[in-house]
Design a protein around this motif. Sequence first.
Motif, PDB file in Angstrom:
ATOM      1  N   THR A  11       0.833  -1.203   0.000  1.00 49.28           N
ATOM      2  CA  THR A  11       0.000   0.000   0.000  1.00 49.28           C
ATOM      3  C   THR A  11       0.865   1.249   0.000  1.00 49.28           C
ATOM      4  OG1 THR A  11      -1.748  -1.190   1.165  1.00 49.28           O
ATOM      5  CG2 THR A  11      -1.849   1.219   1.217  1.00 49.28           C
ATOM      6  N   CYS A  18       1.669   6.728  -6.784  1.00 50.30           N
ATOM      7  CA  CYS A  18       0.656   7.726  -7.157  1.00 50.30           C
ATOM      8  C   CYS A  18       1.186   9.146  -7.005  1.00 50.30           C
ATOM      9  CB  CYS A  18      -0.619   7.555  -6.327  1.00 50.30           C
ATOM     10  SG  CYS A  18      -1.620   6.137  -6.795  1.00 50.30           S
ATOM     11  N   GLU A  40      -7.843  10.112  -7.954  1.00 52.77           N
ATOM     12  CA  GLU A  40      -8.914   9.629  -7.072  1.00 52.77           C
ATOM     13  C   GLU A  40     -10.076   9.052  -7.869  1.00 52.77           C
ATOM     14  OE1 GLU A  40     -10.105  12.668  -4.278  1.00 52.77           O
ATOM     15  OE2 GLU A  40      -8.026  13.001  -3.679  1.00 52.77           O
ATOM     16  N   GLN A  42     -10.024   7.826 -10.879  1.00 53.34           N
ATOM     17  CA  GLN A  42      -9.615   6.678 -11.692  1.00 53.34           C
ATOM     18  C   GLN A  42      -8.733   5.709 -10.907  1.00 53.34           C
ATOM     19  OE1 GLN A  42     -10.804   6.276 -14.797  1.00 53.34           O
ATOM     20  NE2 GLN A  42     -11.943   8.186 -14.587  1.00 53.34           N
ATOM     21  N   VAL A  43      -8.945   5.635  -9.600  1.00 47.92           N
ATOM     22  CA  VAL A  43      -8.034   4.857  -8.745  1.00 47.92           C
ATOM     23  C   VAL A  43      -7.958   3.389  -9.164  1.00 47.92           C
ATOM     24  CG1 VAL A  43      -9.655   4.314  -6.872  1.00 47.92           C
ATOM     25  CG2 VAL A  43      -7.205   4.555  -6.382  1.00 47.92           C
ATOM     26  N   GLU A  44      -9.060   2.807  -9.621  1.00 47.45           N
ATOM     27  CA  GLU A  44      -9.015   1.403 -10.047  1.00 47.45           C
ATOM     28  C   GLU A  44      -8.119   1.241 -11.270  1.00 47.45           C
ATOM     29  OE1 GLU A  44     -12.993  -0.122 -10.457  1.00 47.45           O
ATOM     30  OE2 GLU A  44     -13.439   0.243  -8.345  1.00 47.45           O
ATOM     31  N   TRP A  45      -8.229   2.167 -12.225  1.00 44.94           N
ATOM     32  CA  TRP A  45      -7.394   2.116 -13.423  1.00 44.94           C
ATOM     33  C   TRP A  45      -5.915   2.265 -13.038  1.00 44.94           C
ATOM     34  CZ3 TRP A  45      -3.956   5.375 -15.920  1.00 44.94           C
ATOM     35  CH2 TRP A  45      -3.607   5.013 -17.224  1.00 44.94           C
ATOM     36  N   THR A  47      -4.580   1.602 -10.159  1.00 42.16           N
ATOM     37  CA  THR A  47      -4.174   0.394  -9.432  1.00 42.16           C
ATOM     38  C   THR A  47      -3.762  -0.698 -10.415  1.00 42.16           C
ATOM     39  OG1 THR A  47      -5.674   0.952  -7.613  1.00 42.16           O
ATOM     40  CG2 THR A  47      -4.905  -1.322  -7.718  1.00 42.16           C
ATOM     41  N   ASP A  48      -4.557  -0.864 -11.472  1.00 42.08           N
ATOM     42  CA  ASP A  48      -4.226  -1.859 -12.500  1.00 42.08           C
ATOM     43  C   ASP A  48      -2.874  -1.549 -13.144  1.00 42.08           C
ATOM     44  OD1 ASP A  48      -6.601  -3.183 -12.051  1.00 42.08           O
ATOM     45  OD2 ASP A  48      -7.621  -2.332 -13.804  1.00 42.08           O
ATOM     46  N   TYR A  51      -0.054  -2.522 -10.777  1.00 37.27           N
ATOM     47  CA  TYR A  51       0.189  -3.958 -10.710  1.00 37.27           C
ATOM     48  C   TYR A  51       0.655  -4.533 -12.040  1.00 37.27           C
ATOM     49  CZ  TYR A  51      -1.366  -4.102  -5.931  1.00 37.27           C
ATOM     50  OH  TYR A  51      -1.447  -3.904  -4.579  1.00 37.27           O
TER      51      TYR A  51
END
Length: 65
Positions: A11, A18, A40, A42-45, A47-48, A51
């Motif tokens: 995390t 970020c 904020e 687009q946090v999922e994008w 995150t992808d 990873y």
Amino acid sequence: MAKKEELDEETLAFIQWCIEVEGFLVAGGATVEQAQDHIEEQVEWFTDQFYDGLTPEEAAKEALA
């Protein structure tokens, strides 16, 4: 007294990533507020992208494309 929540290393690495992305977004013409809002929203994008191993600069370029 409330114990401060401990964040795991992954995390913390994502948060640092970020922060770096934000810097590249600002360098690309966004304001700090716009960059933070975009991350904020687009946090999922993001995150992808994290990873998937993109560098902060690569992720910012994709976001600005």
